[in-house]
Design a protein around this motif. Sequence first.
Motif, short mmCIF file in Angstrom:
data_model
loop_
_atom_site.label_atom_id
_atom_site.label_comp_id
_atom_site.label_asym_id
_atom_site.label_seq_id
_atom_site.Cartn_x
_atom_site.Cartn_y
_atom_site.Cartn_z
N LYS A 89 0.83 -1.20 0.00
CA LYS A 89 0.00 0.00 0.00
C LYS A 89 0.87 1.25 0.00
O LYS A 89 1.89 1.30 0.66
N TRP A 90 0.44 2.25 -0.75
CA TRP A 90 1.11 3.56 -0.74
C TRP A 90 0.08 4.60 -0.32
O TRP A 90 -0.96 4.74 -0.96
N ASN A 91 0.39 5.30 0.73
CA ASN A 91 -0.50 6.38 1.11
C ASN A 91 -0.15 7.63 0.33
O ASN A 91 1.02 7.98 0.19
N VAL A 92 -1.15 8.28 -0.15
CA VAL A 92 -0.95 9.43 -1.04
C VAL A 92 -1.60 10.66 -0.43
O VAL A 92 -2.75 10.60 0.02
N VAL A 93 -0.89 11.77 -0.41
CA VAL A 93 -1.54 13.03 -0.05
C VAL A 93 -1.69 13.86 -1.31
O VAL A 93 -0.83 13.88 -2.18
N VAL A 103 -12.07 13.39 -8.82
CA VAL A 103 -11.64 12.49 -9.90
C VAL A 103 -10.63 11.48 -9.36
O VAL A 103 -10.73 10.27 -9.60
N LEU A 104 -9.66 11.98 -8.62
CA LEU A 104 -8.59 11.11 -8.15
C LEU A 104 -9.06 10.19 -7.03
O LEU A 104 -8.73 9.01 -7.00
N VAL A 105 -9.86 10.73 -6.14
CA VAL A 105 -10.37 9.91 -5.03
C VAL A 105 -11.22 8.77 -5.56
O VAL A 105 -11.21 7.66 -5.03
N ASN A 106 -11.95 9.01 -6.63
CA ASN A 106 -12.81 7.97 -7.21
C ASN A 106 -12.11 7.11 -8.25
O ASN A 106 -12.71 6.24 -8.85
N SER A 107 -10.84 7.35 -8.49
CA SER A 107 -10.14 6.64 -9.54
C SER A 107 -10.01 5.15 -9.22
O SER A 107 -9.43 4.76 -8.21
N GLU A 108 -10.56 4.32 -10.11
CA GLU A 108 -10.43 2.87 -9.91
C GLU A 108 -8.98 2.44 -10.07
O GLU A 108 -8.52 1.52 -9.41
N ALA A 109 -8.27 3.11 -10.98
CA ALA A 109 -6.88 2.74 -11.24
C ALA A 109 -6.03 2.90 -9.98
O ALA A 109 -5.20 2.07 -9.67
N LEU A 110 -6.27 3.98 -9.24
CA LEU A 110 -5.49 4.18 -8.02
C LEU A 110 -5.81 3.10 -7.01
O LEU A 110 -4.91 2.50 -6.43
N LYS A 111 -7.09 2.85 -6.81
CA LYS A 111 -7.47 1.85 -5.81
C LYS A 111 -6.91 0.48 -6.16
O LYS A 111 -6.35 -0.21 -5.32
N GLU A 112 -7.06 0.08 -7.42
CA GLU A 112 -6.57 -1.23 -7.85
C GLU A 112 -5.07 -1.36 -7.67
O GLU A 112 -4.54 -2.44 -7.48
N ASN A 113 -4.36 -0.25 -7.77
CA ASN A 113 -2.91 -0.30 -7.65
C ASN A 113 -2.42 0.02 -6.26
O ASN A 113 -1.26 0.33 -6.06
N ASN A 114 -3.34 -0.04 -5.30
CA ASN A 114 -2.93 0.13 -3.90
C ASN A 114 -2.50 1.55 -3.54
O ASN A 114 -1.70 1.74 -2.62
N PHE A 115 -2.98 2.51 -4.27
CA PHE A 115 -2.71 3.91 -3.89
C PHE A 115 -3.91 4.44 -3.12
O PHE A 115 -5.02 4.52 -3.65
N ILE A 116 -3.68 4.77 -1.86
CA ILE A 116 -4.77 5.19 -0.99
C ILE A 116 -4.62 6.68 -0.70
O ILE A 116 -3.64 7.11 -0.08
N ILE A 117 -5.57 7.46 -1.13
CA ILE A 117 -5.51 8.89 -0.82
C ILE A 117 -5.98 9.10 0.61
O ILE A 117 -7.09 8.72 0.97
N THR A 118 -5.10 9.67 1.42
CA THR A 118 -5.38 9.78 2.85
C THR A 118 -5.65 11.22 3.30
O THR A 118 -6.37 11.45 4.26
N ILE A 128 -14.65 21.83 -0.30
CA ILE A 128 -14.58 20.47 -0.84
C ILE A 128 -15.58 19.51 -0.22
O ILE A 128 -15.87 19.57 0.95
N ASN A 129 -16.07 18.62 -1.07
CA ASN A 129 -16.99 17.58 -0.61
C ASN A 129 -16.41 16.20 -0.91
O ASN A 129 -16.53 15.67 -1.98
N ILE A 130 -15.72 15.65 0.08
CA ILE A 130 -15.09 14.35 -0.10
C ILE A 130 -15.60 13.44 1.01
O ILE A 130 -16.14 13.90 1.99
N ASN A 131 -15.44 12.12 0.81
CA ASN A 131 -15.96 11.24 1.86
C ASN A 131 -15.21 11.42 3.18
O ASN A 131 -14.12 11.98 3.23
N ASP A 132 -15.79 10.89 4.24
CA ASP A 132 -15.34 11.23 5.59
C ASP A 132 -13.98 10.66 5.96
O ASP A 132 -13.34 11.12 6.89
N SER A 133 -13.52 9.63 5.22
CA SER A 133 -12.27 9.00 5.63
C SER A 133 -11.05 9.81 5.21
O SER A 133 -9.93 9.49 5.58
N ILE A 134 -11.25 10.85 4.40
CA ILE A 134 -10.12 11.66 3.95
C ILE A 134 -10.17 13.02 4.64
O ILE A 134 -11.19 13.70 4.62
N MET A 135 -9.06 13.39 5.26
CA MET A 135 -9.00 14.67 5.95
C MET A 135 -8.60 15.77 4.96
O MET A 135 -7.74 15.56 4.11
N VAL A 136 -9.22 16.93 5.11
CA VAL A 136 -8.88 18.06 4.24
C VAL A 136 -8.28 19.18 5.09
O VAL A 136 -8.86 19.59 6.09
#
Lengths: 217, 217
Positions: A89-93, A103-118, A128-136
């Motif tokens: 896993k790679w955590n990405v800011v 776009v990036l948070v919803n990217s299937e390519a990132l998720k499939e490749n283990n890139f987790i936007i944190t 911004i309106n992003i899901n709750d697991s990502i801090m802004v």
Amino acid sequence: MNKKGKIKTKKISELTIRRLSIYYRTLNVLEKLYRDTLSSKELSEIEGINSAQIRKDLSLFGSFGVRGIGYDIQSLKKALSDILGLNRKWNVVLIGAWQFSEVLVNSEALKENNFIITKIFNETSDKININDSIMVYDIDQLEKRIDPKKDHIAIIALPPQKVQNIIYRLEKIGIEGVLYFASRAVKTQGNMVVINQDISINLGMLTYKIMEKKQAN
Amino acid sequence: MNKKGKIKTKKISELTIRRLSIYYRTLNVLEKLYRDTLSSKELSEIEGINSAQIRKDLSLFGSFGVRGIGYDIQSLKKALSDILGLNRKWNVVLIGAWQFSEVLVNSEALKENNFIITKIFNETSDKININDSIMVYDIDQLEKRIDPKKDHIAIIALPPQKVQNIIYRLEKIGIEGVLYFASRAVKTQGNMVVINQDISINLGMLTYKIMEKKQAN
């Protein structure tokens, strides 16, 4: 004969790494279609890459197809993911992407490749309106909020004139790698890996194909 | 011997076009440094591409270096810009990039390559701050505001699940080509050229290099 030994002494070119990334993506798709094996000829047809080149690329890493059968998709995928570092896993800011973050948070390519936007850093963090697991956070808080032990990679989507300053700050913080969207080169102290995503290269490919299509008609 | 004739019958691979785009970008930089000529060996060192491959790519288009001198930068740049279609202006409409638009509007790479952003379409058109020469509309207005005679290309930066619908609409409108940010494939009626910018491929290169760097230390 010892091609494997060659890797350690010879640097692998960016384009080879790019091709390996492309093979990996294709294997991912084929695996979902329940395919077990793939020949270099098929891969060649899918990607438009010479099949001799494909065999050469893969043999570099000790992966050899079986004549008449091809490559075992699962083990080849495993080998490529080991090489490319996609087996962890790679955590990405994300810095400055504003609503493009969606776009990036919803990217299937990132998720499939283990890139987790944190974490997301913005100049206007309230919009911004992003899901709750990502801090802004605000970009001012980079030093306070990024933990180089947990946050491995940053993606910078800021106007080009603002990129260099952020690169300096991220290198001081101790982040391992940065991907930024801009064509200009940036300076580092050499402690951080930096790659740019230059949209004009893809646009050049697009215009080439538009003209090719026009000629064909 | 007639290598030029070969192009018409044989399709040039995506990776060849990509390499030509990369050469073009480098020539652009060197021209600004007042360089006149460039050898395939130098270009090889800059790009990490095998110099035999470079000579092969360039000879495909009838461009040959002079032994001991290399390629004339200006004429090579001209030849590449003709091939890639960068010798003319392309008007670009941006769809859904929100404030990421600022990155693209300010991109030097786009400007240098004759890509002119003329219109922006957003879901929240009131929130954008762009210079006055670019019109900002709501995505609902695509059909009303895009003129396929003047607007050649669209860049789509929307969440992946929204891309296909916009592709359908743009093809109906008659736009020539689309670049979108997402990894999933899209369907077209075959009247429009579509390319995707898959960020995960560049991230795969980034992680490879991070690991390479760690091994070296």
